[in-house]
Design a protein around this motif. Structure first.
Motif, PDB file in Angstrom:
ATOM      1  N   TYR A 191       1.197 -25.360 -27.793  1.00  0.00           N
ATOM      2  CA  TYR A 191       1.331 -25.209 -29.239  1.00  0.00           C
ATOM      3  C   TYR A 191       2.744 -24.803 -29.655  1.00  0.00           C
ATOM      4  CZ  TYR A 191      -3.729 -25.246 -28.812  1.00  0.00           C
ATOM      5  OH  TYR A 191      -5.032 -25.594 -28.514  1.00  0.00           O
ATOM      6  N   GLN A 192       3.741 -25.115 -28.820  1.00  0.00           N
ATOM      7  CA  GLN A 192       5.098 -24.688 -29.128  1.00  0.00           C
ATOM      8  C   GLN A 192       5.632 -25.324 -30.411  1.00  0.00           C
ATOM      9  OE1 GLN A 192       8.200 -26.232 -26.460  1.00  0.00           O
ATOM     10  NE2 GLN A 192       6.623 -27.403 -25.429  1.00  0.00           N
ATOM     11  N   HIS A 193       5.109 -26.510 -30.763  1.00  0.00           N
ATOM     12  CA  HIS A 193       5.572 -27.149 -31.999  1.00  0.00           C
ATOM     13  C   HIS A 193       5.030 -26.437 -33.231  1.00  0.00           C
ATOM     14  CE1 HIS A 193       1.653 -28.823 -31.039  1.00  0.00           C
ATOM     15  NE2 HIS A 193       1.539 -29.258 -32.283  1.00  0.00           N
ATOM     16  N   LEU A 194       3.949 -25.682 -33.059  1.00  0.00           N
ATOM     17  CA  LEU A 194       3.370 -24.945 -34.187  1.00  0.00           C
ATOM     18  C   LEU A 194       3.835 -23.501 -34.227  1.00  0.00           C
ATOM     19  CD1 LEU A 194      -0.338 -26.201 -33.972  1.00  0.00           C
ATOM     20  CD2 LEU A 194       1.450 -27.002 -35.538  1.00  0.00           C
ATOM     21  N   PHE A 195       3.895 -22.867 -33.032  1.00  0.00           N
ATOM     22  CA  PHE A 195       4.250 -21.455 -32.967  1.00  0.00           C
ATOM     23  C   PHE A 195       5.312 -21.232 -31.892  1.00  0.00           C
ATOM     24  CE2 PHE A 195      -0.322 -21.863 -33.928  1.00  0.00           C
ATOM     25  CZ  PHE A 195      -0.332 -21.374 -35.220  1.00  0.00           C
ATOM     26  N   THR A 201       8.858 -20.243 -25.178  1.00  0.00           N
ATOM     27  CA  THR A 201       8.627 -21.674 -25.290  1.00  0.00           C
ATOM     28  C   THR A 201       9.942 -22.431 -25.178  1.00  0.00           C
ATOM     29  OG1 THR A 201       8.668 -21.383 -27.696  1.00  0.00           O
ATOM     30  CG2 THR A 201       6.526 -21.517 -26.659  1.00  0.00           C
ATOM     31  N   VAL A 202       9.842 -23.686 -24.761  1.00  0.00           N
ATOM     32  CA  VAL A 202      11.028 -24.508 -24.511  1.00  0.00           C
ATOM     33  C   VAL A 202      11.716 -24.851 -25.829  1.00  0.00           C
ATOM     34  CG1 VAL A 202      11.848 -26.655 -23.512  1.00  0.00           C
ATOM     35  CG2 VAL A 202       9.922 -25.452 -22.467  1.00  0.00           C
ATOM     36  N   ARG A 203      13.026 -24.673 -25.871  1.00  0.00           N
ATOM     37  CA  ARG A 203      13.807 -24.983 -27.068  1.00  0.00           C
ATOM     38  C   ARG A 203      14.907 -25.970 -26.707  1.00  0.00           C
ATOM     39  NH1 ARG A 203      12.977 -21.158 -31.135  1.00  0.00           N
ATOM     40  NH2 ARG A 203      14.208 -22.592 -32.402  1.00  0.00           N
ATOM     41  N   ASP A 204      14.571 -27.231 -26.692  1.00  0.00           N
ATOM     42  CA  ASP A 204      15.525 -28.296 -26.418  1.00  0.00           C
ATOM     43  C   ASP A 204      16.268 -28.046 -25.097  1.00  0.00           C
ATOM     44  OD1 ASP A 204      14.731 -29.540 -28.760  1.00  0.00           O
ATOM     45  OD2 ASP A 204      16.191 -28.417 -29.944  1.00  0.00           O
ATOM     46  N   ASP A 205      17.609 -28.050 -25.139  1.00  0.00           N
ATOM     47  CA  ASP A 205      18.396 -27.945 -23.915  1.00  0.00           C
ATOM     48  C   ASP A 205      19.120 -26.599 -23.773  1.00  0.00           C
ATOM     49  OD1 ASP A 205      17.716 -30.534 -23.120  1.00  0.00           O
ATOM     50  OD2 ASP A 205      19.284 -31.401 -24.388  1.00  0.00           O
TER      51      ASP A 205
END
Length: 211
Positions: A191-195, A201-205
């Motif tokens: 659910y990283q795209h929601l929360f 959680t992974v944040r791009d690079d």
């Protein structure tokens, strides 16, 4: 195309089978007593539940710091291996939540704790004392995860699991903590795209450290 998704449940089931085989051979007829397969006091269960989130944050931050350090000198093949693993788990976590919970949380929680806490740490603590034995048990627990970044996170997690095991005298407590930690990690990934949670959680690079 998705055959490699079966590697996750296959790997965790193999770990569980190996742990049960080793303990059965070593402690035949007294597995439950030796491993500490007993209930804990309600206060101990409360304490176990309360450290799930702080321990997950500490373990993740250890992995984040390790990733930053290793990015300076690690070989390209290790970076590709980590990216492949991330892609695999990213697809696995989109499967049925029951599959994710059983194969990614409960089964490894039981298998790894039976082996690392119930078997490995017992011998290490008996031979080297509770402090050195716990450090060695946590080191081997981390090393089992192979990837250096994940190994650093697992080492910190192992310290918490070891503490819970020694203070409760119950293998059920670290199994529960391990299972809930994995469930929290998969939930954060799913659910990283929601929360999005900074540091978890992974944040791009790039790496975002936990506040």
């Amino acid at each position: 195309q998705d055959f490699d998704l079966f590697l996750v449940p296959l790997g965790t089931l193999t770990t569980l089978a190996l742990a049960l085989l080793v303990t059965q051979i070593m402690f035949s007829g007294q597995v439950r007593r030796v491993l500490g397969w007993r209930n804990a006091a309600w206060q101990q269960w409360m304490g176990t539940l309360l450290i799930v989130v702080p321990l997950a944050v500490l373990a993740s931050e250890a992995g984040n710091c390790a990733a930053e350090c290793m990015s300076l000198f690690e070989s390209p093949w290790l970076d590709r291996h980590r990216a492949s693993n991330s892609e695999l788990y990213g697809r696995f976590v989109q499967e049925s939540w029951w599959m994710v919970f059983l194969a990614g949380c409960l089964v490894p929680g039981i298998g790894e704790e039976v082996y690392c806490r119930g078997f490995l740490s017992r011998g290490l603590v008996a031979r080297h004392g509770w402090l050195a034995g716990s450090l060695w048990a946590s080191f081997f627990f981390g090393a089992m995860h192979l990837d250096p970044v994940q190994a650093c996170s697992a080492f910190v997690l192992g310290l918490g699991l070891q503490y819970v095991f020694l203070t409760t005298g119950s293998l059920l407590a670290p199994i529960t903590l391990h299972t809930l930690n994995n469930a929290a990690a998969f939930a954060a990934l799913r659910y990283q795209h929601l929360f999005p949670v900074p540091g978890l959680t992974v944040r791009d690079d790039y790496i975002v450290h936990t506040p």
